[in-house]
Each structure stands twice: as C-alpha cells, then as structure tokens.
Design an enzyme around this catalytic site. Sequence first.
Site, PDB file in Angstrom:
ATOM      1  N   CYS A   4       0.847  -1.200   0.000  1.00 49.89           N
ATOM      2  CA  CYS A   4       0.000   0.000   0.000  1.00 49.89           C
ATOM      3  C   CYS A   4       0.880   1.247   0.000  1.00 49.89           C
ATOM      4  O   CYS A   4       1.738   1.425   0.866  1.00 49.89           O
ATOM      5  CB  CYS A   4      -0.907  -0.017   1.231  1.00 49.89           C
ATOM      6  SG  CYS A   4      -1.762   1.545   1.496  1.00 49.89           S
ATOM      7  N   CYS A   7       0.677   3.293   3.276  1.00 48.73           N
ATOM      8  CA  CYS A   7       1.366   2.617   4.387  1.00 48.73           C
ATOM      9  C   CYS A   7       2.867   2.860   4.265  1.00 48.73           C
ATOM     10  O   CYS A   7       3.548   3.118   5.268  1.00 48.73           O
ATOM     11  CB  CYS A   7       1.071   1.120   4.379  1.00 48.73           C
ATOM     12  SG  CYS A   7      -0.543   0.655   5.054  1.00 48.73           S
ATOM     13  N   ASP A  30       0.309  16.855  -0.768  1.00 52.30           N
ATOM     14  CA  ASP A  30      -0.109  16.073  -1.936  1.00 52.30           C
ATOM     15  C   ASP A  30       0.885  16.318  -3.079  1.00 52.30           C
ATOM     16  O   ASP A  30       1.303  17.448  -3.337  1.00 52.30           O
ATOM     17  CB  ASP A  30      -1.529  16.470  -2.362  1.00 52.30           C
ATOM     18  CG  ASP A  30      -2.150  15.445  -3.294  1.00 52.30           C
ATOM     19  OD1 ASP A  30      -3.086  14.755  -2.889  1.00 52.30           O
ATOM     20  OD2 ASP A  30      -1.675  15.331  -4.459  1.00 52.30           O
ATOM     21  N   HIS A  46      -3.546   0.702   8.435  1.00 57.69           N
ATOM     22  CA  HIS A  46      -4.223   0.590   7.143  1.00 57.69           C
ATOM     23  C   HIS A  46      -5.737   0.478   7.328  1.00 57.69           C
ATOM     24  O   HIS A  46      -6.237  -0.502   7.886  1.00 57.69           O
ATOM     25  CB  HIS A  46      -3.715  -0.610   6.347  1.00 57.69           C
ATOM     26  CG  HIS A  46      -4.326  -0.681   4.980  1.00 57.69           C
ATOM     27  ND1 HIS A  46      -3.835   0.039   3.915  1.00 57.69           N
ATOM     28  CD2 HIS A  46      -5.419  -1.339   4.532  1.00 57.69           C
ATOM     29  CE1 HIS A  46      -4.600  -0.188   2.854  1.00 57.69           C
ATOM     30  NE2 HIS A  46      -5.568  -1.018   3.200  1.00 57.69           N
ATOM     31  N   ASN A  85     -12.481  10.988  -0.532  1.00 54.26           N
ATOM     32  CA  ASN A  85     -13.137  10.251  -1.610  1.00 54.26           C
ATOM     33  C   ASN A  85     -13.195   8.779  -1.207  1.00 54.26           C
ATOM     34  O   ASN A  85     -12.195   8.207  -0.783  1.00 54.26           O
ATOM     35  CB  ASN A  85     -12.352  10.418  -2.917  1.00 54.26           C
ATOM     36  CG  ASN A  85     -12.298  11.866  -3.358  1.00 54.26           C
ATOM     37  OD1 ASN A  85     -13.274  12.593  -3.236  1.00 54.26           O
ATOM     38  ND2 ASN A  85     -11.150  12.300  -3.857  1.00 54.26           N
ATOM     39  N   GLY A  91     -13.971   8.840  -6.845  1.00 56.79           N
ATOM     40  CA  GLY A  91     -12.662   9.403  -7.189  1.00 56.79           C
ATOM     41  C   GLY A  91     -11.523   8.912  -6.334  1.00 56.79           C
ATOM     42  O   GLY A  91     -10.415   9.460  -6.403  1.00 56.79           O
ATOM     43  N   HIS A  96      -6.212   3.624   0.828  1.00 61.99           N
ATOM     44  CA  HIS A  96      -5.826   3.789   2.240  1.00 61.99           C
ATOM     45  C   HIS A  96      -6.489   5.102   2.644  1.00 61.99           C
ATOM     46  O   HIS A  96      -6.256   6.134   1.987  1.00 61.99           O
ATOM     47  CB  HIS A  96      -4.293   3.846   2.351  1.00 61.99           C
ATOM     48  CG  HIS A  96      -3.755   4.054   3.739  1.00 61.99           C
ATOM     49  ND1 HIS A  96      -2.812   3.216   4.308  1.00 61.99           N
ATOM     50  CD2 HIS A  96      -3.998   5.023   4.667  1.00 61.99           C
ATOM     51  CE1 HIS A  96      -2.511   3.637   5.521  1.00 61.99           C
ATOM     52  NE2 HIS A  96      -3.224   4.743   5.761  1.00 61.99           N
ATOM     53  N   HIS A  98      -7.682   8.568   3.497  1.00 63.39           N
ATOM     54  CA  HIS A  98      -6.973   9.845   3.542  1.00 63.39           C
ATOM     55  C   HIS A  98      -7.977  10.974   3.458  1.00 63.39           C
ATOM     56  O   HIS A  98      -8.994  10.883   2.781  1.00 63.39           O
ATOM     57  CB  HIS A  98      -5.934   9.960   2.419  1.00 63.39           C
ATOM     58  CG  HIS A  98      -6.443   9.626   1.049  1.00 63.39           C
ATOM     59  ND1 HIS A  98      -6.670   8.333   0.632  1.00 63.39           N
ATOM     60  CD2 HIS A  98      -6.774  10.418  -0.005  1.00 63.39           C
ATOM     61  CE1 HIS A  98      -7.107   8.343  -0.623  1.00 63.39           C
ATOM     62  NE2 HIS A  98      -7.187   9.599  -1.022  1.00 63.39           N
ATOM     63  N   HIS A 100      -8.210  14.833   2.339  1.00 59.72           N
ATOM     64  CA  HIS A 100      -7.598  15.949   1.634  1.00 59.72           C
ATOM     65  C   HIS A 100      -7.945  17.243   2.379  1.00 59.72           C
ATOM     66  O   HIS A 100      -9.110  17.438   2.756  1.00 59.72           O
ATOM     67  CB  HIS A 100      -8.196  16.100   0.228  1.00 59.72           C
ATOM     68  CG  HIS A 100      -7.952  14.961  -0.708  1.00 59.72           C
ATOM     69  ND1 HIS A 100      -6.970  14.988  -1.687  1.00 59.72           N
ATOM     70  CD2 HIS A 100      -8.585  13.775  -0.865  1.00 59.72           C
ATOM     71  CE1 HIS A 100      -7.020  13.869  -2.399  1.00 59.72           C
ATOM     72  NE2 HIS A 100      -7.999  13.109  -1.920  1.00 59.72           N
TER      73      HIS A 100
HETATM   74  P1  AMP Z   1      -7.692  10.134  -4.061  1.00 61.50           P
HETATM   75  O1  AMP Z   1      -7.685  10.287  -5.560  1.00 61.50           O
HETATM   76  O2  AMP Z   1      -8.798  10.835  -3.347  1.00 61.50           O
HETATM   77  O3  AMP Z   1      -7.561   8.681  -3.666  1.00 61.50           O
HETATM   78  O4  AMP Z   1      -6.392  10.883  -3.564  1.00 61.50           O
HETATM   79  C1  AMP Z   1      -5.117  10.345  -3.679  1.00 61.50           C
HETATM   80  C2  AMP Z   1      -4.169  11.503  -3.635  1.00 61.50           C
HETATM   81  O5  AMP Z   1      -2.878  11.008  -3.380  1.00 61.50           O
HETATM   82  C3  AMP Z   1      -4.095  12.305  -4.928  1.00 61.50           C
HETATM   83  O6  AMP Z   1      -4.448  13.660  -4.675  1.00 61.50           O
HETATM   84  C4  AMP Z   1      -2.638  12.152  -5.351  1.00 61.50           C
HETATM   85  O7  AMP Z   1      -2.111  13.312  -5.942  1.00 61.50           O
HETATM   86  C5  AMP Z   1      -1.963  11.831  -4.039  1.00 61.50           C
HETATM   87  N1  AMP Z   1      -0.718  11.082  -4.159  1.00 61.50           N
HETATM   88  C6  AMP Z   1      -0.487   9.966  -4.910  1.00 61.50           C
HETATM   89  N2  AMP Z   1       0.780   9.557  -4.735  1.00 61.50           N
HETATM   90  C7  AMP Z   1       1.362  10.413  -3.858  1.00 61.50           C
HETATM   91  C8  AMP Z   1       2.671  10.532  -3.281  1.00 61.50           C
HETATM   92  N3  AMP Z   1       3.649   9.655  -3.579  1.00 61.50           N
HETATM   93  N4  AMP Z   1       2.917  11.561  -2.441  1.00 61.50           N
HETATM   94  C9  AMP Z   1       1.951  12.447  -2.143  1.00 61.50           C
HETATM   95  N5  AMP Z   1       0.689  12.384  -2.628  1.00 61.50           N
HETATM   96  C10 AMP Z   1       0.399  11.392  -3.485  1.00 61.50           C
HETATM   97 ZN    ZN Z   2      -2.254   1.327   3.665  1.00 60.72          ZN
END
Ligand code: AMP
Ligand code: ZN
Length: 112
Positions: A4, A7, A30, A46, A85, A91, A96, A98, A100
Amino acid sequence: MSDCLFCKIASGEIPSECLYEDELVYAFKDIDPQAPVHFLVIPRSHIASAAEINAENSAAAARCLEVAAKLAGEMGLDGFRLVSNCGERAGQSVNHLHFHVLSGRDMTWPPG
Ligand code: AMP
Ligand code: ZN
C-alpha cells in the site's frame, strides 16, 4: 499492509513532505496539488477507506480530523475544504483512508 502506497509513506519507506506525525497519524503534502494548499492526513494503520471506519479504528480516523483542524489553524487558512473520496466512483485512487485538505482558492459547490 505491505503493498500500500500510503502505508509506505507513513512508515517512511517512500519519501514525502511531512507536515505532522504522531503515533496515530501522518500528514504530508499532496504530490499533485489541486489548490495552493493541498495536503493529506492519513492514519498510520491501514484502513481502506471511510467506508471501513468502525468502533475499533475510529480513534485514528478522529485524530486525522483533529490534525487537519490543527494544521489549518497553524497555517491560518482562510477556509478549507476537507474531503475523503470513498470508492472508485467517488474518485478514490489510493485505497488507504486519507483526508484531503484544500485551501488558498475559491471552491465551487457541488463538486463535479
Ligand atoms: P484520491 O484520488 O482521493 O484517492 O487521492 C489520492 C491523492 O494522493 C491524490 O491527490 C494524489 O495526488 C496523491 N498522491 C499519490 N501519490 C502520492 C505521493 N507519492 N505523495 C503524495 N501524494 C500522493
Ligand atoms: Zn495502507
């Protein structure tokens, strides 16, 4: 969870721009910001999505919200959007949990 992305970010295995960390949560910028301020707050443990929050893991989910508010206050944000999301159709691209935190520009409602 071994495979993940978040993680691995929370454990430091994959680098990120950390804004805050404690025993329960990790907050970082982000990588593809959708607003002048865009960071993510995640539980270290997780949890696949908001749909998986339950009595056993809700303390970590609640701490995420606490940290989002704390960082927003410290940054002096003039309003912010807090989004999680949940599910592919909403979206979610990383499975995992999160949150925003987006700020620094006017936002529209409803979202697309
Ligand atoms: P979601 O699309 O709501 O699942 O959000 C996932 C978010 O993770 C997106 O806004 C991506 O830009 C962000 N993301 C993906 N990989 C990374 C990373 N390595 N470091 C920081 N943010 C990331
Ligand atoms: Zn995870």
